[in-house]
Design an enzyme around this catalytic site. Structure first.
Site, short mmCIF file in Angstrom:
data_model
loop_
_atom_site.label_atom_id
_atom_site.label_comp_id
_atom_site.label_asym_id
_atom_site.label_seq_id
_atom_site.Cartn_x
_atom_site.Cartn_y
_atom_site.Cartn_z
N ARG A 84 -4.22 -23.76 13.07
CA ARG A 84 -5.24 -22.91 12.47
C ARG A 84 -6.43 -23.66 11.90
NH1 ARG A 84 -3.85 -18.60 15.31
NH2 ARG A 84 -1.72 -17.92 14.88
N ALA B 161 0.83 -1.21 0.00
CA ALA B 161 0.00 0.00 0.00
C ALA B 161 0.85 1.26 0.00
CB ALA B 161 -0.93 -0.01 1.21
#
Length: 301
Positions: A223, A123
């Site tokens: 996870r 970004a």
């Protein structure tokens, strides 16, 4: 799920141009190559590349351990032996590279697994899309009263509507201000690397994530567990389906010994021996803490 026209073009071109190769090929993984699997509301996981298969694990083990593995009668048995005895390096011979689109707050949890190579969408150089993760109503839950890291009961009615409204309004407002700060309309504007600080944690980012199979299994054990946070668990579940097709023998051993197995402490083993001998063992007489005892009992429910 949103793929850019460039990404779609890249996928179509790659799948339309198969290459002959002398390297090991896993037919199960070939079907996943480049295809994007949808996750959450705008996310995806897709396989970019892979190296090795079940035979690569066996090959590495026999080079490493030589005569020490000759008593293992077949490749699957050897893989199960390696998994059972916590050998790691043979599994490191296989690698997987994924392209993942995920919310920033999930990425920050994911990146704690520091055993992979990561390259994230920047970004500083590019403008992030107006895409935010907004949970489905069934995923809106209150804070657990017994677990500081967990969720409690699902929010209902007016309270669920209030929270969803806040999530949507705040994300939209933050992105509006992000756009206003950028120099897109002739004004001097703020540098992208500074304007991004105003973006919410549920905005989507993307990265390439490359990891070896040993460390991938560690990631999946944590996870893909039922206690993991839902928003990262669904990514792990999607990856599990790919890995199952890629290295079926290794994944079967992983399911058996890691996902479905139970690790016992020395005190836990002693408690089990005493119970098998007919003794009525309690938490107070076990020498274990309340938490240890609760977890031990839960393992055998």
């Amino acid at each position: 799920m949103t793929l850019t026209p460039e990404q779609l073009e890249d996928i179509q071109a790659s799948r339309a141009n198969p290459q002959a190769t002398l390297r090991a090929v896993a037919p199960g993984m070939e079907k996943h190559l480049y295809e994007a699997r949808e996750v959450l509301d705008h996310g995806f996981v897709r396989v970019i590349d892979y190296m090795g298969d079940d035979s690569a694990i066996v090959q590495a083990a026999r080079v490493s351990y030589g005569a020490g593995t000759k008593h293992v009668s077949n490749d699957e048995g050897l893989i199960r032996y390696l998994m059972r005895h916590w050998h790691s390096t043979p599994f490191e011979m296989c690698e997987l590279k994924l392209h993942v689109k995920l919310p920033v707050f999930v990425a920050r949890q994911w990146i704690r697994h520091r055993t992979a190579n990561v390259n994230e969408y920047s970004a500083r150089y590019s403008i992030l899309d107006r895409e935010f993760y907004i949970p489905q109503p069934e995923q809106l839950a209150a804070q657990s009263t017994v677990n500081n890291q967990g969720r409690g009961e699902t929010l209902q009615g007016a309270e669920a509507e209030r929270v969803l409204r806040l999530l949507k309004d705040d994300a939209g407002r933050a992105y509006d201000h992000y756009e206003e700060m950028l120099s897109q309309d002739g004004q001097q504007g703020l540098a992208r690397e500074l304007a991004r600080m105003n973006l919410p944690a549920n905005v989507y980012t993307q990265w390439y994530w490359k990891v070896d199979l040993h460390n991938l299994f560690h990631f999946l054990r944590l996870r893909a567990d039922s206690h993991a946070q839902y928003e990262i668990r669904v990514y792990a579940d999607a990856i599990c389906e790919m890995v199952k097709d890629w290295v079926p023998a290794a994944y079967s051993a992983f399911e058996d010994y890691r996902m479905g197995g139970v690790n016992l402490s020395a005190k836990g083993v002693e408690v089990l021996k005493r119970k098998l001998a007919g003794e009525d063992v309690t938490q107070e007489s076990s020498g274990m803490s309340k938490g240890e005892w609760r977890e031990l009992m839960a393992a055998f429910e």
